[in-house]
Design a protein around this motif. Structure first.
Motif, PDB file in Angstrom:
ATOM      1  N   CYS A   1       0.866  -1.195   0.000  1.00  0.00           N
ATOM      2  CA  CYS A   1       0.000   0.000   0.000  1.00  0.00           C
ATOM      3  C   CYS A   1       0.893   1.232   0.000  1.00  0.00           C
ATOM      4  CB  CYS A   1      -0.889  -0.029   1.241  1.00  0.00           C
ATOM      5  SG  CYS A   1      -1.672   1.540   1.619  1.00  0.00           S
TER       6      CYS A   1
ATOM      7  N   CYS B   1       0.783   2.813   3.811  1.00  0.00           N
ATOM      8  CA  CYS B   1       1.211   2.108   5.034  1.00  0.00           C
ATOM      9  C   CYS B   1       2.205   0.973   4.758  1.00  0.00           C
ATOM     10  CB  CYS B   1       0.004   1.576   5.789  1.00  0.00           C
ATOM     11  SG  CYS B   1      -0.800   0.205   4.949  1.00  0.00           S
TER      12      CYS B   1
ATOM     13  N   CYS C   1      -6.197   2.285   5.138  1.00  0.00           N
ATOM     14  CA  CYS C   1      -5.814   3.649   4.742  1.00  0.00           C
ATOM     15  C   CYS C   1      -6.965   4.360   4.038  1.00  0.00           C
ATOM     16  CB  CYS C   1      -4.593   3.615   3.833  1.00  0.00           C
ATOM     17  SG  CYS C   1      -3.095   3.159   4.717  1.00  0.00           S
TER      18      CYS C   1
ATOM     19  N   CYS D   1      -4.825   0.455   0.769  1.00  0.00           N
ATOM     20  CA  CYS D   1      -5.480  -0.673   1.430  1.00  0.00           C
ATOM     21  C   CYS D   1      -6.765  -0.203   2.119  1.00  0.00           C
ATOM     22  CB  CYS D   1      -4.531  -1.293   2.444  1.00  0.00           C
ATOM     23  SG  CYS D   1      -4.289  -0.279   3.909  1.00  0.00           S
TER      24      CYS D   1
HETATM   25 ZN    ZN Z   1      -2.507   1.152   3.698  1.00  0.00          ZN
END
Ligand code: ZN
Length: 202
Positions: A59, A62, A74, A71
């Motif tokens: 991602c 993150c 997030c 993701c």
């Molecule tokens: Zn993420």
């Protein structure tokens, strides 16, 4: 034991025994179980393994492996944008996420510093962390790295990095100490030391 087995069995038993906590005997049991599976189930398993890496990517926010980028965590607008929990790896994130009480965001560091094993700061996702802090709305970084020597070293490395480049961001860490239901007389020295250092007012 293994060298008496036909080669295809030997190969697979050897590979399965490389999983954490799996010795040659358990590996052999797993392979024997596979032999009992219908062919289509075995083929699906093989396909799942083949696709495991190709379908997942980190991602961009993150660094967690995900099919969708960003993701789901997030991308979730109901989660606190100002809290960032920094963990070493994906499994730590899943363990923290599982009970459902943490409602901030995460960042995956990609391991812990361990110079003896060749894990230096370049191997961590520090650039991505800096970008996350530079362009996000983070007000607090929670270090959830554990309490091993490697975790302590990594925590102070991240703390220095955040302090020097983002002095307005607060840094906290998970409390250290005696686990729930444990007795003082059975505690190891290090846990007791941490419990004393992080004692709370009653
Ligand atoms: Zn993420």
């Amino acid at each position: 034991m293994l060298d008496k087995l036909p080669l295809p069995l030997q190969n697979l038993v050897y590979k399965f025994s490389q999983f954490p906590g799996v010795g040659p005997k358990s590996a052999l049991r797993m392979v024997m179980e596979l032999l009992n599976w219908p062919e289509d189930k075995v083929i699906t398993l093989g396909k799942d393994i083949l696709e495991l890496k190709s379908r997942l990517k980190p991602c961009k926010y993150c660094q967690a492996l995900t099919e969708e980028d960003p993701c789901s965590i997030c991308a979730d607008p109901t989660r606190d944008e100002t809290l960032l929990c920094v963990v070493a790896d994906l499994d730590s994130m899943f363990v923290l996420e599982e009970p459902g009480f943490y409602r901030g965001k995460y960042f995956i560091l990609g391991g812990l510093l361990s110079p003896l094993d060749g894990k230096e700061s370049e191997s961590l996702n520090t650039e991505a962390l800096e970008n996350r802090l530079r362009y996000g709305q983070i007000k607090e970084v929670i270090l959830a790295l554990g309490s091993t020597v490697e975790a302590e070293n990594t925590a102070s490395y991240v703390k220095n990095l955040v302090n020097s480049k983002f002095p307005k961001i607060n840094i906290t860490r998970l409390a250290q100490g005696i686990p729930l239901g444990a007795e003082v007389k059975y505690m190891d020295k290090e846990t007791l030391r941490q419990s004393l250092n992080f004692r709370q007012k009653l």
